[in-house]
Each structure stands twice: as C-alpha cells, then as structure tokens.
Design an enzyme around this catalytic site. Sequence first.
Site, PDB file in Angstrom:
ATOM      1  N   HIS A 268       0.552  -1.181   0.195  1.00 41.61           N
ATOM      2  CA  HIS A 268      -0.108   0.144   0.118  1.00 41.61           C
ATOM      3  C   HIS A 268       0.622   1.006   0.091  1.00 41.61           C
ATOM      4  O   HIS A 268       2.584   1.337   0.452  1.00 41.61           O
ATOM      5  CB  HIS A 268      -1.051  -0.277   1.094  1.00 41.61           C
ATOM      6  CG  HIS A 268      -2.134   1.103   1.135  1.00 41.61           C
ATOM      7  ND1 HIS A 268      -3.023   1.200   0.505  1.00 41.61           N
ATOM      8  CD2 HIS A 268      -1.733   1.657   2.287  1.00 41.61           C
ATOM      9  CE1 HIS A 268      -3.055   2.396   0.929  1.00 41.61           C
ATOM     10  NE2 HIS A 268      -2.605   3.295   1.710  1.00 41.61           N
TER      11      HIS A 268
ATOM     12  N   LEU B 279      -9.889  -2.993   5.262  1.00 38.17           N
ATOM     13  CA  LEU B 279      -9.191  -2.162   4.189  1.00 38.17           C
ATOM     14  C   LEU B 279      -8.184  -2.251   4.377  1.00 38.17           C
ATOM     15  O   LEU B 279      -8.151  -0.955   5.491  1.00 38.17           O
ATOM     16  CB  LEU B 279      -9.785  -1.808   3.315  1.00 38.17           C
ATOM     17  CG  LEU B 279      -9.415  -1.269   2.218  1.00 38.17           C
ATOM     18  CD1 LEU B 279      -9.403  -1.651   0.636  1.00 38.17           C
ATOM     19  CD2 LEU B 279     -10.636   0.334   1.434  1.00 38.17           C
TER      20      LEU B 279
ATOM     21  N   GLU C 154       8.906   1.097  -3.080  1.00 38.23           N
ATOM     22  CA  GLU C 154       7.741  -0.115  -3.427  1.00 38.23           C
ATOM     23  C   GLU C 154       8.428  -1.209  -3.915  1.00 38.23           C
ATOM     24  O   GLU C 154       8.601  -2.273  -3.899  1.00 38.23           O
ATOM     25  CB  GLU C 154       6.786   0.466  -3.941  1.00 38.23           C
ATOM     26  CG  GLU C 154       5.481   0.894  -3.552  1.00 38.23           C
ATOM     27  CD  GLU C 154       4.453   1.468  -3.867  1.00 38.23           C
ATOM     28  OE1 GLU C 154       3.867   0.348  -4.050  1.00 38.23           O
ATOM     29  OE2 GLU C 154       3.990   2.520  -4.221  1.00 38.23           O
TER      30      GLU C 154
HETATM   31  C1  GRF Z   1       1.241   1.062  -6.158  1.00 37.18           C
HETATM   32  O1  GRF Z   1       1.338   2.215  -5.734  1.00 37.18           O
HETATM   33  C2  GRF Z   1       0.025   0.329  -5.063  1.00 37.18           C
HETATM   34  O2  GRF Z   1       1.001   0.682  -4.186  1.00 37.18           O
HETATM   35  C3  GRF Z   1      -1.071   0.456  -5.506  1.00 37.18           C
HETATM   36  O3  GRF Z   1      -0.925   0.339  -6.576  1.00 37.18           O
HETATM   37  C4  GRF Z   1       0.206   1.111  -7.064  1.00 37.18           C
HETATM   38  C5  GRF Z   1       0.264  -0.439  -7.767  1.00 37.18           C
HETATM   39  O4  GRF Z   1       1.470   0.258  -8.966  1.00 37.18           O
HETATM   40  N1  GRF Z   1      -1.869  -0.543  -4.397  1.00 37.18           N
HETATM   41  P1  GRF Z   1       1.565  -1.027  -9.562  1.00 37.18           P
HETATM   42  O5  GRF Z   1       0.958  -1.842 -10.812  1.00 37.18           O
HETATM   43  O6  GRF Z   1       2.653  -2.420  -9.648  1.00 37.18           O
HETATM   44  O7  GRF Z   1       2.215  -0.426 -10.943  1.00 37.18           O
END
Ligand code: GRF
Length: 212
Positions: free
Chosen positions: A109, A144, A174
């Site tokens: 997230h 959620l 991420e």
């Molecule tokens: C990411 O920012 C993730 O944290 C969120 O949705 C976005 C998805 O990006 N849940 P991707 O499809 O992985 O490029």
Amino acid sequence: MKSLVILISGRGSNMEALFAAVGRGELPVRVAAVISNRPDAKGLETAAAQGVPTAVVDHKAHAGREDFDAALAECIDGYAPDLVVLAGFMRILTEGFVRRYEGRLLNIHPSLLPAFPGLHTHRRALEEGVRIHGCTVHFVTPALDHGPVVVQAAVPVLDGDDEAALAARVLAQEHVVYPLAVRWFAEGRLSLVDGRVRVAAERPQPAPLISP
Ligand code: GRF
C-alpha cells in the site's frame, strides 16, 4: 521452492520488480501465474513476455463480490500457490476470501499505514502537509488496507513536490521492499503467528529520517 500467484489490476510495476529480483537470483520463488481482474491490464503483457502464465477473472462478469471472489479463488487454487501477492490489485476482497489465504496473502500500500488507507494516498499526504510518507507491505486482513505490517519504507516529502513526484519517490521504495518481504516469506523467515508478524531475517540498519 515456494510458488507465487501475483494479482494485478493495471500497470504491474511491482510485479515487474518481483520478476527482476527473481531474474537477478535474489528471490528464490517460482511465479506460477499472474491473474488480473481487468482484461486490459498492461501488466498482463509484461507477464506473458516473461513466459509466466496469465489469467483474467473479470469482476464485471460476476454478479457480486461473493461470486467474483469465488471465481478468483478457484483460479488461484488451480495454481496451488504458497503465497498470493497483491500488486496493485484494486478490488476489495470479501472476508471469506481473505480468511482462505490467511497468513499467505500480502499487499503493498502506498502510504505509511495506518495513515492514509484507501485511494489517493499521495494527494492526501500533500494536503495534510506530512513531511514523511512511504509505503507498507502487510498481511491482508478483512479490514481494507489494514493488517499486520511486515515492512515499511519512508521517504521525505520535499518542498515543491506534486502528486506525481511524490508517487514516483514512494514507488521506487515499493520496488525495494516488496521483493524483500516476498524473499523473507520464500525463505521461511516471515510468518503470521497469532495475528502478529514474525520476521527472522537480517534487516537493513535504519538511519533516522528527519524531514525537512
Ligand atoms: C502501487 O502504488 C501499489 O502500492 C498500489 O497500487 C500501485 C500499483 O502500481 N497498491 P503497479 O501496478 O504495481 O505499478
């Protein structure tokens, strides 16, 4: 070797980060399949180009959440994965679905939970004027964007940031922490015990982040 199913809804850059980690030999998993709820998800092409089986379970073809989640679970279980990884999967899941994969369902997230659950996290962080923002990998529970936190990465919010700049800074992190969390799971170092996260792994030594 543990196997994964990755669920996506769109671009799939987190999925790509997982593929890249596998390709570098840093993530000892087999990606059994990538499943999207949207037939037009860009990430499906990326997955297919990697030679990974793909499937679509279109939420629009199902009467309600229960029906959709049952079809999704059937599709997932066909690959018998050890771990289900939500990577930009933009559907709210039913309690029954979440319980079925308890302890083996991860999500990423784009905020430092419990701050900013839900959508538009970067815009809301800017509106609130926070100086530190980031992302969270967590085990999924029925609430959620809640659930036991596995790992978080923090970034500064800089003067002059707009939503896109902040989103890009968070997204880069991420792509670091999701492969890390999945590796811990794959190596049997990450588990959920009585609702609490256990990590038996070397962690990066954190430097304090002071912002501004
Ligand atoms: C990411 O920012 C993730 O944290 C969120 O949705 C976005 C998805 O990006 N849940 P991707 O499809 O992985 O490029």
